[in-house]
Design an enzyme around this catalytic site. Structure first.
Site, mmCIF file in Angstrom:
data_model
loop_
_atom_site.group_PDB
_atom_site.id
_atom_site.type_symbol
_atom_site.label_atom_id
_atom_site.label_comp_id
_atom_site.label_asym_id
_atom_site.label_seq_id
_atom_site.Cartn_x
_atom_site.Cartn_y
_atom_site.Cartn_z
ATOM 1 N N GLY A 239 -13.784 30.564 46.312
ATOM 2 C CA GLY A 239 -14.862 30.057 47.152
ATOM 3 C C GLY A 239 -16.189 29.801 46.483
ATOM 4 N N GLU A 273 -9.314 34.272 43.265
ATOM 5 C CA GLU A 273 -8.566 33.010 43.417
ATOM 6 C C GLU A 273 -9.493 31.800 43.342
ATOM 7 O OE1 GLU A 273 -6.978 33.524 47.343
ATOM 8 O OE2 GLU A 273 -5.484 35.003 46.741
ATOM 9 N N PRO A 274 -10.247 31.643 42.268
ATOM 10 C CA PRO A 274 -11.175 30.508 42.217
ATOM 11 C C PRO A 274 -10.428 29.191 42.010
ATOM 12 C CG PRO A 274 -11.209 31.686 40.122
ATOM 13 C CD PRO A 274 -10.300 32.464 41.038
ATOM 14 N N GLY A 275 -10.864 28.181 42.731
ATOM 15 C CA GLY A 275 -10.309 26.836 42.547
ATOM 16 C C GLY A 275 -11.415 25.907 42.072
ATOM 17 N N ARG A 312 -13.261 13.191 49.597
ATOM 18 C CA ARG A 312 -14.304 14.157 49.986
ATOM 19 C C ARG A 312 -15.505 13.518 50.667
ATOM 20 N NH1 ARG A 312 -16.881 17.060 47.122
ATOM 21 N NH2 ARG A 312 -16.794 18.913 48.437
ATOM 22 N N TYR A 316 -15.732 15.072 54.309
ATOM 23 C CA TYR A 316 -16.753 16.115 54.498
ATOM 24 C C TYR A 316 -18.156 15.562 54.377
ATOM 25 C CZ TYR A 316 -12.786 18.892 52.592
ATOM 26 O OH TYR A 316 -11.578 19.443 52.313
ATOM 27 N N CYS A 342 -9.557 -0.528 54.172
ATOM 28 C CA CYS A 342 -9.979 -1.091 55.457
ATOM 29 C C CYS A 342 -10.402 -0.002 56.430
ATOM 30 C CB CYS A 342 -8.836 -1.906 56.052
ATOM 31 S SG CYS A 342 -8.271 -3.140 54.899
ATOM 32 N N TYR A 370 -10.243 19.053 44.241
ATOM 33 C CA TYR A 370 -9.942 18.398 45.520
ATOM 34 C C TYR A 370 -10.169 16.895 45.425
ATOM 35 C CZ TYR A 370 -10.126 23.287 46.761
ATOM 36 O OH TYR A 370 -9.903 24.653 46.775
HETATM 37 C C1 PLP Z 1 -8.478 27.048 48.798
HETATM 38 C C2 PLP Z 1 -8.256 28.476 48.535
HETATM 39 C C3 PLP Z 1 -8.814 29.089 47.409
HETATM 40 C C4 PLP Z 1 -9.730 28.364 46.455
HETATM 41 O O1 PLP Z 1 -10.958 28.071 47.021
HETATM 42 P P1 PLP Z 1 -12.119 27.418 46.147
HETATM 43 O O2 PLP Z 1 -13.222 27.213 47.089
HETATM 44 O O3 PLP Z 1 -11.601 26.146 45.594
HETATM 45 O O4 PLP Z 1 -12.466 28.401 45.063
HETATM 46 C C5 PLP Z 1 -8.511 30.414 47.185
HETATM 47 N N1 PLP Z 1 -7.699 31.116 48.021
HETATM 48 C C6 PLP Z 1 -7.159 30.562 49.117
HETATM 49 C C7 PLP Z 1 -6.286 31.370 49.985
HETATM 50 C C8 PLP Z 1 -7.419 29.229 49.412
HETATM 51 O O5 PLP Z 1 -6.882 28.687 50.517
#
Ligand code: PLP
Length: 415
Positions: A239, A273-275, A312, A316, A342, A370
């Site tokens: 997050g 769990e960083p994305g 995005r 958003y 379109c 994303y």
């Molecule tokens: C999407 C998600 C993440 C990653 O979130 P980021 O905002 O990209 O860091 C981690 N854990 C879970 C369960 C998610 O659904």
């Protein structure tokens, strides 16, 4: 770490001019920097130095095999939300023993696949999923490691579509139900209680909500211990936000400091769990201006990328910086940067001051998270190529889709 620099007006990523990448691979094209991916991972790793911690990259942010492989080589784990993502992690050389499986529902087939590979943990999100996982594991003669995704009812103060930890969210189990569900999990013969997890949302810029959530989770862990249920890892989700425009962004050390303080001295392993924060600023979308339309009150630059490539902004109302690949002298004018799809919602940027000519290249920045993973074939547009830059080398890590591939799985009626 910013992998971009401008030399004599020309935008470069690591040691390569973006114009050369466009000439070699065409546009639209996603471009990633290996150095920036590595730096983002090391930012977390150094923030967690001395702690028993595992960084699980959230695959949904960017699931290209080359990206996953860069993280696998750095020793990352992975957070997956589908069997498809698990297959990608395996194809990219990831270690299944470092995979956590999140998601509000998992099919029996996905459970079997993950049990066969021996993943680290299932992040279970409902009572019925517990029962189902127990049954599947029993059928295979296995014991499934589980964690409950607990919903701490904390507002991360981000976009409502990416807030996931409120009471009203579809995600996780309610805080008040967690205790009873852990007792149920502990009683089921084919489950082994391993951990606890939470994930409150995305693009979070303030560390306070994450710390508040962690505090609640730890209270629960202590309560569980008192009731005879040992928790071995605490997964605090992802997050952390990134800079798209002028956001005040914290380093991993600053963002994690309150969490690390709350968990100091505890025996449980910490999982994250960083994305977005591992890949977002490491990638851009390279596109070419096809048509300029100078109209009454509004100028449009129609580019060859569109909402199907990067959704995005449309989804958003997200803001991405848009830079000319070769800057032009002279004053700019305000442009709507739009794609050819379109839909009036098909825009990449509003009201951008740019000096443009048809044929110019633009770089849409901070598109590494994303971006490609949310792309589609809407309007029968083949998906973009993906390139990874590593110093002075550029590697094609996904070739551009061919039009024939778009309907290769389709059939017309007989007769
Ligand atoms: C999407 C998600 C993440 C990653 O979130 P980021 O905002 O990209 O860091 C981690 N854990 C879970 C369960 C998610 O659904």
């Amino acid at each position: 770490m910013n992998p971009l620099q401008r030399q004599q007006g020309a935008l470069r990523i690591e040691d390569i001019a973006l114009a050369d990448i466009a000439a070699r691979f065409g546009t639209p094209c996603y471009v990633y920097s290996r150095a920036a991916l590595t730096a983002a991972f090391e930012d977390y790793r150094s923030a967690l130095a001395g702690r028993n911690a595992l960084i699980c990259f959230a695959v949904k942010a960017n699931s290209n095999l080359a990206v996953l492989n860069v993280f696998a080589r750095l020793g990352a784990g992975f957070d997956i939300v589908s069997g498809g993502e698990l297959a990608r992690v395996m194809a990219a050389g990831g270690d299944p023993a470092r995979v956590v499986f999140s998601g509000v529902s998992k099919t029996e087939m996905e459970m079997e696949q993950a049990l066969d590979l021996g993943i680290r943990c299932f992040n279970v999100e409902s009572a019925s999923e517990l029962e189902r996982l127990d049954a599947v594991a029993g059928r295979l003669g296995k014991v499934a490691p589980v964690s409950l995704r607990v919903n701490p009812d904390v507002d991360p103060k981000t976009h409502p579509y990416i807030s996931t930890g409120l009471k009203t969210s579809k995600f996780g189990v309610p805080f008040e139900d967690a205790l009873a569900l852990y007792h149920r999990a502990a009683a089921l013969p084919h489950l082994r209680v391993e951990g606890i997890d939470c994930h409150i949302g995305s693009q979070i810029l303030d560390p306070a909500p994450a710390a508040e959530a962690a505090g609640k989770i730890i209270g629960l862990v202590d309560r569980l211990a008192a009731e005879g249920i040992a928790i071995h890892h605490i997964d605090l989700g992802g997050g952390k936000g990134i800079r798209y425009r002028d956001e005040a962004v914290l380093s991993a050390a600053e963002y994690l400091a309150p969490l690390l303080q709350i968990t100091a001295g505890r025996p449980e392993q910490l999982l994250f769990e960083p994305g977005r924060s591992l890949v977002g600023n490491a990638g851009l979308l390279l596109t070419r201006v096809e048509v300029l339309k100078h109209g009454e009150g509004k100028n449009f630059a129609v580019v060859d990328a569109a909402m199907n490539d990067l959704v995005r902004p449309a989804l958003y109302d997200a803001w991405h910086d848009i830079q000319p690949v070769q800057s032009r002298p002279g004053p700019g004018q305000p442009y709507e940067i739009v794609g050819p799809v379109c839909e009036s919602g098909d825009f990449l940027g509003h009201d951008r001051d740019l000096a443009l000519a048809e044929g110019d290249l633009l770089a849409i920045l901070s598109a590494g998270a994303y971006g490609m993973t949310m792309s589609s074939n809407y309007n029968s547009r083949p998906r973009a190529a993906e390139v990874m830059v590593d110093g002075a080398s550029a590697h094609l890590v996904r070739r551009r889709e061919q039009i024939s591939e778009l309907f290769g799985q389709e059939a017309i009626l007989p007769g």
